[in-house]
Design a protein around this motif. Structure first.
Motif, PDB file in Angstrom:
ATOM      1  N   VAL A  37       0.850  -1.191   0.000  1.00  0.00           N
ATOM      2  CA  VAL A  37       0.000   0.000   0.000  1.00  0.00           C
ATOM      3  C   VAL A  37       0.886   1.242   0.000  1.00  0.00           C
ATOM      4  CG1 VAL A  37      -1.680   1.379   1.293  1.00  0.00           C
ATOM      5  CG2 VAL A  37      -1.936  -1.106   1.185  1.00  0.00           C
ATOM      6  N   ILE A  38       0.576   2.184  -0.884  1.00  0.00           N
ATOM      7  CA  ILE A  38       1.174   3.514  -0.836  1.00  0.00           C
ATOM      8  C   ILE A  38       0.035   4.527  -0.889  1.00  0.00           C
ATOM      9  CG2 ILE A  38       2.588   5.233  -2.038  1.00  0.00           C
ATOM     10  CD1 ILE A  38       4.360   3.019  -3.060  1.00  0.00           C
ATOM     11  N   VAL A  39       0.063   5.485   0.026  1.00  0.00           N
ATOM     12  CA  VAL A  39      -0.896   6.585  -0.035  1.00  0.00           C
ATOM     13  C   VAL A  39      -0.205   7.774  -0.686  1.00  0.00           C
ATOM     14  CG1 VAL A  39      -2.168   5.792   1.993  1.00  0.00           C
ATOM     15  CG2 VAL A  39      -0.375   7.494   2.273  1.00  0.00           C
ATOM     16  N   TYR A  40      -0.916   8.417  -1.608  1.00  0.00           N
ATOM     17  CA  TYR A  40      -0.432   9.641  -2.239  1.00  0.00           C
ATOM     18  C   TYR A  40      -1.532  10.676  -2.034  1.00  0.00           C
ATOM     19  CZ  TYR A  40       1.093  12.962  -5.802  1.00  0.00           C
ATOM     20  OH  TYR A  40       1.487  14.112  -6.452  1.00  0.00           O
ATOM     21  N   TYR A  41      -1.328  11.541  -1.063  1.00  0.00           N
ATOM     22  CA  TYR A  41      -2.364  12.488  -0.659  1.00  0.00           C
ATOM     23  C   TYR A  41      -1.866  13.914  -0.741  1.00  0.00           C
ATOM     24  CZ  TYR A  41      -6.354   9.763   0.983  1.00  0.00           C
ATOM     25  OH  TYR A  41      -7.489   8.993   1.021  1.00  0.00           O
ATOM     26  N   SER A  42      -2.638  14.751  -1.427  1.00  0.00           N
ATOM     27  CA  SER A  42      -2.360  16.180  -1.502  1.00  0.00           C
ATOM     28  C   SER A  42      -3.359  16.938  -0.634  1.00  0.00           C
ATOM     29  CB  SER A  42      -2.459  16.666  -2.953  1.00  0.00           C
ATOM     30  OG  SER A  42      -2.430  18.071  -3.011  1.00  0.00           O
ATOM     31  N   GLY A  43      -2.895  18.000   0.001  1.00  0.00           N
ATOM     32  CA  GLY A  43      -3.771  18.801   0.871  1.00  0.00           C
ATOM     33  C   GLY A  43      -4.278  20.064   0.214  1.00  0.00           C
ATOM     34  N   LYS A  65       8.603  11.719  -7.487  1.00  0.00           N
ATOM     35  CA  LYS A  65       9.316  10.475  -7.810  1.00  0.00           C
ATOM     36  C   LYS A  65      10.215  10.051  -6.650  1.00  0.00           C
ATOM     37  CE  LYS A  65       9.625   8.823 -11.538  1.00  0.00           C
ATOM     38  NZ  LYS A  65      10.690   8.966 -12.538  1.00  0.00           N
ATOM     39  N   ASN A  66      10.837  11.025  -5.983  1.00  0.00           N
ATOM     40  CA  ASN A  66      11.710  10.694  -4.856  1.00  0.00           C
ATOM     41  C   ASN A  66      10.935  10.020  -3.732  1.00  0.00           C
ATOM     42  OD1 ASN A  66      14.096  11.848  -5.993  1.00  0.00           O
ATOM     43  ND2 ASN A  66      13.342  13.881  -5.462  1.00  0.00           N
ATOM     44  N   GLY A  67       9.718  10.512  -3.477  1.00  0.00           N
ATOM     45  CA  GLY A  67       8.892   9.901  -2.445  1.00  0.00           C
ATOM     46  C   GLY A  67       8.497   8.481  -2.796  1.00  0.00           C
ATOM     47  N   PHE A 282       1.391  19.094   3.770  1.00  0.00           N
ATOM     48  CA  PHE A 282       0.483  19.360   2.667  1.00  0.00           C
ATOM     49  C   PHE A 282       0.589  18.313   1.557  1.00  0.00           C
ATOM     50  CE2 PHE A 282       4.268  21.856   1.570  1.00  0.00           C
ATOM     51  CZ  PHE A 282       4.468  21.562   0.235  1.00  0.00           C
ATOM     52  N   LYS A 283       1.493  17.346   1.700  1.00  0.00           N
ATOM     53  CA  LYS A 283       1.512  16.199   0.795  1.00  0.00           C
ATOM     54  C   LYS A 283       2.124  15.012   1.529  1.00  0.00           C
ATOM     55  CE  LYS A 283       2.169  16.424  -3.693  1.00  0.00           C
ATOM     56  NZ  LYS A 283       2.853  16.663  -4.993  1.00  0.00           N
ATOM     57  N   ILE A 284       1.482  13.849   1.394  1.00  0.00           N
ATOM     58  CA  ILE A 284       1.936  12.635   2.066  1.00  0.00           C
ATOM     59  C   ILE A 284       2.120  11.535   1.029  1.00  0.00           C
ATOM     60  CG2 ILE A 284       1.401  10.878   3.808  1.00  0.00           C
ATOM     61  CD1 ILE A 284      -0.593  12.923   5.027  1.00  0.00           C
ATOM     62  N   ILE A 285       3.305  10.946   0.998  1.00  0.00           N
ATOM     63  CA  ILE A 285       3.572   9.728   0.234  1.00  0.00           C
ATOM     64  C   ILE A 285       4.113   8.730   1.241  1.00  0.00           C
ATOM     65  CG2 ILE A 285       4.780   8.679  -1.717  1.00  0.00           C
ATOM     66  CD1 ILE A 285       5.171  11.503  -2.855  1.00  0.00           C
ATOM     67  N   GLU A 286       3.388   7.652   1.502  1.00  0.00           N
ATOM     68  CA  GLU A 286       3.743   6.782   2.629  1.00  0.00           C
ATOM     69  C   GLU A 286       3.317   5.348   2.352  1.00  0.00           C
ATOM     70  OE1 GLU A 286       3.717   7.336   7.420  1.00  0.00           O
ATOM     71  OE2 GLU A 286       1.909   7.956   6.361  1.00  0.00           O
ATOM     72  N   ASN A 287       4.101   4.380   2.845  1.00  0.00           N
ATOM     73  CA  ASN A 287       3.747   2.969   2.659  1.00  0.00           C
ATOM     74  C   ASN A 287       3.343   2.311   3.963  1.00  0.00           C
ATOM     75  OD1 ASN A 287       6.083   2.238   4.072  1.00  0.00           O
ATOM     76  ND2 ASN A 287       7.236   1.654   2.240  1.00  0.00           N
ATOM     77  N   SER A 293       7.480  10.130   2.756  1.00  0.00           N
ATOM     78  CA  SER A 293       7.998  11.418   2.304  1.00  0.00           C
ATOM     79  C   SER A 293       6.876  12.401   2.492  1.00  0.00           C
ATOM     80  CB  SER A 293       8.412  11.338   0.819  1.00  0.00           C
ATOM     81  OG  SER A 293       8.774  12.613   0.340  1.00  0.00           O
ATOM     82  N   ILE A 294       7.037  13.298   3.452  1.00  0.00           N
ATOM     83  CA  ILE A 294       5.964  14.231   3.800  1.00  0.00           C
ATOM     84  C   ILE A 294       6.461  15.648   3.581  1.00  0.00           C
ATOM     85  CG2 ILE A 294       4.458  15.068   5.627  1.00  0.00           C
ATOM     86  CD1 ILE A 294       4.569  12.292   6.882  1.00  0.00           C
TER      87      ILE A 294
END
Length: 302
Positions: A37-43, A65-67, A282-287, A293-294
């Motif tokens: 699971v990866i979440v890609y969330y923008s605020g 891409k880095n996240g 304001f942006k979350i990329i997380e597994n 990467s926040i």
């Protein structure tokens, strides 16, 4: 006995209360599905005021891409990927690069849309093997943006100006200040961006979601003719519901069809939204392993 430094490092890694709760629910989702699971969330919704003030990074961009590289590292890629997507969209080139990377890393990517995946977010969803949507979820038109304005809208405005001036030269004073705001090469850039986005999405649909169709190209054209047509969607902000996505023939799974999955997904969604609303993030990329990467805004007084 752990040292002061090691305890401080451990505490920092554990994150805030928001981080602890959010990561707990992301892991619960992965445990239920047996998939990465990866979440890609923008605020962009929660921090709309900051966006209006010029804060950059809410959109899909090359720095994302880095996240993704950080979160995908050391994953068991045979498990596939569930990508929870909440975004207003963004740069077409960055979107293409990100999708190409995900396809190179995973043979099976499923996109889950808990609320909104607009514009380039919809393009990412269309590149997946399947999409999970609830009754509250929305996709959007895939017409690209140029300087924050729909490319289709710019082309249509030029065409309308050309038609009205040709029919009545007296309208020149009306159209002149409107057209003057656009650069001379803008129409060509818009037309190329539209063609690029359409060809890209068609290829993804044919290779992925529609690969088993008798005529993948025809199935893809049916989707593009509606989602990429500014004349049909009328607005770049138009919301495409679960029912409409199914009507287009997309491979869409109903979130409500699996109550346990629905509970897991919405728990992740709510915890991500609360993080974006109540912290500087304001942006979350997380597994599911807590690797994240926040991006956060500096809210300290000047």
């Amino acid at each position: 006995m752990p040292s002061w430094t090691s305890i401080r490092t451990e505490t920092s890694a554990a994150g805030s209360t928001h981080d602890v709760i959010r990561r707990q629910y992301i892991k619960r989702l992965a445990d239920y599905t047996g998939r990465n699971v990866i979440v890609y969330y923008s605020g962009w919704l929660e921090k709309a005021t900051l966006q209006a003030q010029g804060l950059q990074g809410f959109e899909v961009n090359d720095s994302d891409k880095n996240g993704f590289m950080a979160t995908i590292h050391e994953m068991d890629r045979d498990k596939g990927l569930d990508l929870l997507l909440h975004t207003p969209g963004g740069n077409v080139a960055a979107t293409e690069s990100l999708v190409d990377y995900l396809k190179a890393m995973f043979q099976n990517v499923r996109v889950i849309v808990p609320q909104l995946a607009m514009s380039a977010g919809t393009m990412i969803a269309l590149s997946a093997s399947s999409i999970v949507m609830g009754k509250h979820s929305s996709l959007g038109p895939i017409d690209p943006q140029i300087g924050g304005v729909a490319a289709h809208g710019i082309v249509e405005e030029f065409q309308r100006a050309h038609r009205e001036v040709r029919e009545d030269p007296g309208t020149i004073p009306i159209w002149q200040p409107i057209i003057a705001k656009y650069s001379p090469t803008l129409i060509g850039e818009c037309e190329k961006a539209i063609s690029w986005a359409n060809e890209m999405v068609k290829r993804w649909l044919m290779e992925g979601m529609f690969s088993g169709e008798d005529d993948p190209g025809q199935a893809a054209d049916r989707v593009i003719s509606e989602l990429a047509s500014h004349a049909l969607t009328l607005s770049h902000d138009r919301h495409i519901s679960l029912a409409n996505a199914q009507r287009l023939g997309l491979n869409v799974e109903e979130l409500e069809g699996d109550p346990e999955l629905q509970d897991c997904v919405l728990s992740v969604h709510h915890s991500c939204i609360q993080t974006l609303a109540e912290t500087p993030a304001f942006k979350i990329i997380e597994n599911q392993n807590g690797i994240a990467s926040i991006m956060a805004v500096n809210l300290r007084p000047a």
